[in-house]
Design a protein around this motif. Structure first.
Motif, short mmCIF file in Angstrom:
data_model
loop_
_atom_site.label_atom_id
_atom_site.label_comp_id
_atom_site.label_asym_id
_atom_site.label_seq_id
_atom_site.Cartn_x
_atom_site.Cartn_y
_atom_site.Cartn_z
N HIS A 32 1.33 -13.64 -13.58
CA HIS A 32 2.90 -13.89 -14.11
C HIS A 32 2.81 -14.08 -15.59
CE1 HIS A 32 3.77 -15.08 -9.81
NE2 HIS A 32 2.71 -15.31 -9.80
N ALA A 62 7.22 -7.70 -13.41
CA ALA A 62 6.96 -9.59 -13.61
C ALA A 62 5.76 -9.82 -13.06
CB ALA A 62 8.10 -10.21 -12.71
N LYS A 120 20.69 -12.24 -12.46
CA LYS A 120 19.65 -11.03 -12.70
C LYS A 120 20.46 -9.52 -12.87
CE LYS A 120 15.51 -9.51 -13.80
NZ LYS A 120 14.75 -10.41 -14.63
N PHE A 151 9.93 -14.57 -7.48
CA PHE A 151 9.06 -13.77 -8.25
C PHE A 151 9.74 -12.27 -8.16
CE2 PHE A 151 5.62 -16.91 -7.56
CZ PHE A 151 5.90 -17.85 -8.60
N GLN A 155 12.62 -11.49 -10.10
CA GLN A 155 12.48 -11.25 -11.60
C GLN A 155 11.99 -9.87 -12.00
OE1 GLN A 155 10.25 -14.94 -13.08
NE2 GLN A 155 10.80 -15.69 -11.31
N ASP A 181 7.98 -16.86 -16.35
CA ASP A 181 8.61 -16.63 -15.35
C ASP A 181 7.92 -17.10 -14.06
OD1 ASP A 181 9.83 -14.37 -16.51
OD2 ASP A 181 8.42 -12.89 -15.73
#
Length: 259
Positions: A174, A118, A256, A202, A205, A178
């Motif tokens: 990034h 990510a 997620k 972050f 992700q 995201d």
């Protein structure tokens, strides 16, 4: 850099025109290929002076004067504009910091080839001048971060990893989408939770890659008031925001894990 790897640098600022102009002169000298997005919370616009500074150059700059917006709102709105302009990758910078354009390009190229990551970043340094303001001799040099990775495969393990080996992922490169997800601070009323919340988001992700290049130079200042942690955690909004941070991150971890 091809269209698929277009990148941008977003810079929120307020009442610090000399720092903004210093940053733009740096990016001009570096022949920066990335577009610069500036969101200015000042009451007086810098538009004319910025146009004069970059006139005749290849540097791409979009300047917005939003006196009624706070720093976090400005940051989010700049990212939304970049997304609308089909900018694929973003790096956040303070108005007093410097991102090395070639390193940004390498990080964006890496993310383009590795979808399980990510974020990406190189080394980061600190500078301090011999007096306050945007100009002067360098008085001190230091390390902001050295070799920093997030390598765990699962979201919950990366969440634990960032808390155990904390660094400010906000400054990494990034994917634009995201970056927007990580900056959606829904119902979090205490802005001091912002950095750690976004960095945890972050990390959830995806993984983060260290590339062995100088990527970022941060300017520290002697006149910044020391943050009072005890005063913060005893403030009225601390627990309400802590509860909301926990709730938001729990939702992200759950999303997620099932995606």
């Amino acid at each position: 850099m091809g269209k698929d790897n277009l990148s941008g640098i977003i810079i929120p600022t307020k009442t610090r025109p000399e720092f903004v102009k210093r940053a733009l002169r740096y990016y001009l000298k570096m022949n920066c290929p990335h577009k610069i997005y500036i969101g200015d919370g000042s009451n007086i616009s810098m538009e004319n002076s910025i146009e004069k500074l970059v006139h005749g150059s290849n540097l791409k700059v979009s300047y917005y004067n939003w006196p009624n917006l706070g720093g976090l709102e400005t940051q989010f709105k700049l990212a939304e504009i970049a997304q609308e302009e089909d900018i694929k990758y973003l790096a956040y910078s303070g108005d007093d910091d410097f991102i090395i354009p070639n390193s940004l390009s390498k990080c964006a190229d890496f993310l383009g080839k590795n979808t399980d990551y990510a974020t990406a970043q190189g080394r980061a340094a600190l500078i301090q001048l011999n007096h306050t303001g945007a100009h002067g001799e360098i008085d001190k040099l230091g390390v902001y971060w050295d070799k920093k990775n997030l390598t765990c495969e699962t979201a919950i393990d990366r969440f634990k990893e960032i808390l155990q080996n904390y660094f400010v992922l906000e400054f990494s490169v990034h994917r634009t989408n995201d970056f927007l997800v990580g900056n959606k601070m829904k119902n979090i009323i205490d802005p001091h939770w912002g950095e750690i919340y976004r960095c945890c988001s972050f990390a959830i992700q995806g993984k983060s890659k260290f590339l062995d290049n100088l990527y970022l130079i941060r300017h520290t200042h002697t006149d910044i008031k020391k943050f009072e942690y005890m005063k913060w955690i005893t403030s009225p909004n601390w627990y309400k925001s802590f509860h909301q941070v926990s709730k938001n991150l729990h939702i992200q971890l759950n999303d997620k894990s099932v995606s």
